[in-house]
Design an enzyme around this catalytic site. Sequence first.
Site, PDB file in Angstrom:
ATOM      1  N   LYS A  52       0.714  -1.198  -0.014  1.00 16.77           N
ATOM      2  CA  LYS A  52       0.003   0.084  -0.046  1.00 16.77           C
ATOM      3  C   LYS A  52       0.889   1.220  -0.004  1.00 16.77           C
ATOM      4  O   LYS A  52       1.862   1.471   0.641  1.00 16.77           O
ATOM      5  CB  LYS A  52      -0.837   0.017   1.209  1.00 16.77           C
ATOM      6  CG  LYS A  52      -2.005   1.012   1.117  1.00 16.77           C
ATOM      7  CD  LYS A  52      -2.966   0.873   2.406  1.00 16.77           C
ATOM      8  CE  LYS A  52      -3.944   1.979   2.580  1.00 16.77           C
ATOM      9  NZ  LYS A  52      -4.991   1.908   3.391  1.00 16.77           N
ATOM     10  N   SER A  59      -9.642   2.001   2.576  1.00 14.36           N
ATOM     11  CA  SER A  59      -8.782   2.829   1.768  1.00 14.36           C
ATOM     12  C   SER A  59      -7.790   2.157   0.878  1.00 14.36           C
ATOM     13  O   SER A  59      -7.369   2.366  -0.033  1.00 14.36           O
ATOM     14  CB  SER A  59      -8.164   3.806   2.447  1.00 14.36           C
ATOM     15  OG  SER A  59      -7.033   3.055   3.465  1.00 14.36           O
ATOM     16  N   SER A  63      -9.942  -0.458   6.889  1.00 16.62           N
ATOM     17  CA  SER A  63      -9.380  -0.158   5.493  1.00 16.62           C
ATOM     18  C   SER A  63      -8.642  -1.416   4.992  1.00 16.62           C
ATOM     19  O   SER A  63      -8.186  -1.557   4.023  1.00 16.62           O
ATOM     20  CB  SER A  63      -8.406   0.983   5.473  1.00 16.62           C
ATOM     21  OG  SER A  63      -9.256   2.133   5.467  1.00 16.62           O
TER      22      SER A  63
END
Lengths: 503, 497, 98
Positions: free
Chosen positions: B80, B155, B179
Amino acid sequence: MSVIDLVPYEEALASYDPVMGLEVHVELGTKTKMFCGCATVPGAEPNSQVCPTCLGLPGSLPVVNAIGVESAIRIGLALNCEIAEWCRFARKNYFYPDMPKNFQTSQYDEPIAFNGYLDVELEDGEVFRVEIERAHMEEDTGKSTHVGGATGRIHGAEYSLLDYNRAGIPLIEIVTKPIVGAGDRAPEVARAYVAELRELIRALGVSEARMDMGQMRCDVNLSLMPKGADKFGTRSETKNVNSLRSVERAARFEIQRHAAVLNEGGKIVQETRHFHEDNGTTTSGRIKEEAEDYRYFPEPDLVPVAPAREWVEQLRGELPELPRLRRQRLQSEWGISAVEMQSALNAGAIDLILATIDAGAPADQARKWWLGELARRANEDGVELAELPITPAQVARVSALVAEGKLTDKLARQVIEGVLAGEGEPDEVVAKRGLAVVSDDSALGDAIDAALAAQPDVADKIRSGKFAAAGALVGAVMKATRGQADAARVKELIFEKLGVTPE
Amino acid sequence: MADLIRCTAAETAAAIASGEVSAVEVAQAHLDRINAVDEKVHAFLHVDTDGALAAARSVDARRAAGEELGPLAGVPLALKDVFTTKGVPTTAGSKMLEGWRPPYDATLTRRLKEAGVVILGKTNMDEFAMGSSTENSAYGPTGNPWDLSRIPGGSGGGSAAALAAYEAPLAIGTDTGGSIRQPGAVTGTVGVKPTYGSVSRYGLIAFSSSLDQGGPCARTVLDAALLHEAIAGHDPMDSTSIDAPVPAVVAAARQADVKGMRVGVVKEFGGEGYQAGVMQRFHESVELLRSLGAEIVEISCPSFTYALPAYYLIAPSECSSNLARFDAMRYGLRVGDNGARSAEEVTALTREAGFGPEVKRRIMLGTYALSSGYYDAYYGSAQKVRTLITRDFDRAFGDVDVLISPTTPTTAFPIGERADDPMAMYLADLCTIPSNLAGNAAMSVPCGLAPEDNLPVGLQIIAPALADDRLYRVGAAVEAALNDKWGHPLLEEAPAL
Amino acid sequence: MPGITREEVAHLARLSRLELKSEELDHFAEQLNDIVDAVARVSEIAAEDVPPTSHPLPLTNVMRADEVRPSLSPDEVLAAAPAAEEQRFRVPQILGED
Ligand SMILES: [Mg+2]
Ligand SMILES: [Zn+2]
């Protein structure tokens, strides 16, 4: 800047009582910063002591410096404070380019130390107790240099350059409770408080507390209330006052300025003010359109600090003798007056004298050199005594040379001058400058013969028993040897040559 | 080797260790896959081809030299874009950091490298991890591999989509309010939020410091466990890092047995607002656990209904402060510096241009919640709710070993559907938020497709802090039973890309 | 709870250094109102005697030894600077206190 007719000091104090609050920031002398492992060496090249944490890079996190916490506790204990059983760091949020995260990691409603006092001694020996509100831990900001415009000032500058070496260096902020009841001695109390605090910080060994280097900075908050009133007036906050003398002058100026405003029926604006060393005045800082709202909240990246009671007691037990008590002890040991002790303190000479004694010099000699010749030089050069390029060991060596008869006082002063000029150790200066006392008999012989020949009448007087007349001959010999002769030995040789033996 | 991109991480690592395949071949296969499908999926913001191949070569060299390799050596991973990678672009999905190459590695990045994991690149995300759909990325949305017109969750939508699209067998996410788990649920993958403090946050670009937690994303529970053990553990650079041994999650995943465990069903999660198909699959999971020998208990956690409002005060408050550093002075975007403007003006113009609407909204909301006069009512009250939620958990875990609920109230919704309705968007995290507030551990495992839309549904398992191993025991048991029932992993039902 | 006015949004934007456009002020005022209305519920159960939780885990006293660790090189420090001069960050004029 509006010109204001100050009220004479005595007149101001006749109508008003001053109330002061002093906020002192002390930069700790830790090896590393408060929340990261960057070095704190002064004078390093710009941005060379910076890491992701103190640069506020995305993703970076703080970790508390244990010595920072320990120093805060020791300062708190020395200030007779209570030490929190549990406290937290808090973020103080405001934008400023010298602050990399745009919040300062500080403490808010849970300071590590609170509720203490510091007794300070005024010039005449009167002791005044200053109550301490709190001492808390926080971090310093970076340094900005303003380019363009007038003389590096922020106003009119075209742009600024930022160096973050100082960002994150640990600070302890020490805040007094309102100081009331000092009356016309308020400025003197302010100065004595800061001086005493500086001594204390140095005695604890947590910082050199050099005000000229910004290691210790004082904000002077001051308000007046009409005599007999019980409600404090509006205060002004004079920021970053950077010498003991300035602390006193700033307080004095603000008393006179406040009185002038109040006498004319005006209102004091709560604002920050700036002190000007050159003329001893303060001027208004920027008045903000809206009140600051720092939005303090507990720092989520750090966990609470809960100093164990055993640790606190251990630190209390290890506190050094506090400066005021130590001064009392030394004063009696040295057999000097309070005023003499005060001047040693003001000159910053106490530790130097002690170190010189430790290096072997008698106490009176150590005092004599540091408070006489050397204090004069420091004053002339506008530097602190400790900054003179001479060590206590060197002063002790000079003193030893005098005691051994190898130097006269006059020669010793020249040796000190040589050491200060960078000519080397005292013995090297003696050798290079040829300053040793001449006590070699053959070298003195010619000078004595010449003196006897030049003043036969004096020689006769001595032969007839008027031994005191020898002074004139000794003087002549000293003159001829440019002061390097050993006067006692000269006298002996004169009597020997004349065949007399004084009782 | 069959299809390199469809192997699990465990299988890939074993094949590399035995010499059956080289790490470089594995890396190349995944880079090829990314080249083939990522234009459609848009899971990656940056593909580090050279870095990945170099890391793979180094694993092969170490193997050739007879070195014993770790359990994930040579396995590719999608990271990420919220963790810093030295010299490799790191944006947190924001225009503010476009082109930024950090001068340091996050602790997690360093640990992955030390484990010989091959980092393929950085994945798309909602800007600064604020969002539940990855639509808030400054670099465009990511598509859900099950239906590219739908959101992959957020997210960490990029990481979950990369797994579901077979672009990587492993991925890293961060979970502040769900997330990791919510993207896992809507993409049919596994996502774990470890106990707060067990994975270092050093180098994780902060959204909300007291809630953020990095964690593993994978296609299987065992793979997630292997990754969990590689990244967890004490880090002296993170003051909130737990100095205790990591629970034995790999062993727990292999145990995959729930006999005798007490499983609590959270009464408050369900009913109005929950999609029928989601609840249907959830109830089937409850029955499945019962049939596997677990004892099912209903548990009430009354303060959980206050978790969402508390979260939307605490997270914005912390983010308003965390994001203050983006001021155009030291790094990142600078807008409007014409030589006449002040630093203050340039900062405000840059932040206006560099932050997207959701970030601005949260910064202002947080600024509001912390301002004098409002602090007690908002931020202060929210932190008290946090205490009450923790007490509810403590009470529950006094009675049961784990709690379960649906991971999200609905399956993946269409891109754009909730884009300008923040309150509707926030509901996606309804069930995941309590664990962030309390700091305990939670996982999402696939539990089937909702009949009405044929989209994945996630089962959330919640364990007490430091008992992450229980998640893996339960998750692996559910996974094994369902794979048996279906005859294959759920992801094989996803349409081909 | 009182509604958030356009002026308050402007104030919040100033505090948080966001040069919001006029239409954003209106839009955010409306959305923040909705959100604040919804989240204000927290005060319903936040009784006087409930202590606040700021950290999810009860850790205390995490400290490091006062030992120097390597810093970044000045080149690394300044690599991402929008502008630099004399090994320092160059920033627009600072309107401060002087
Ligand atoms: Mg301060
Ligand atoms: Zn640093």
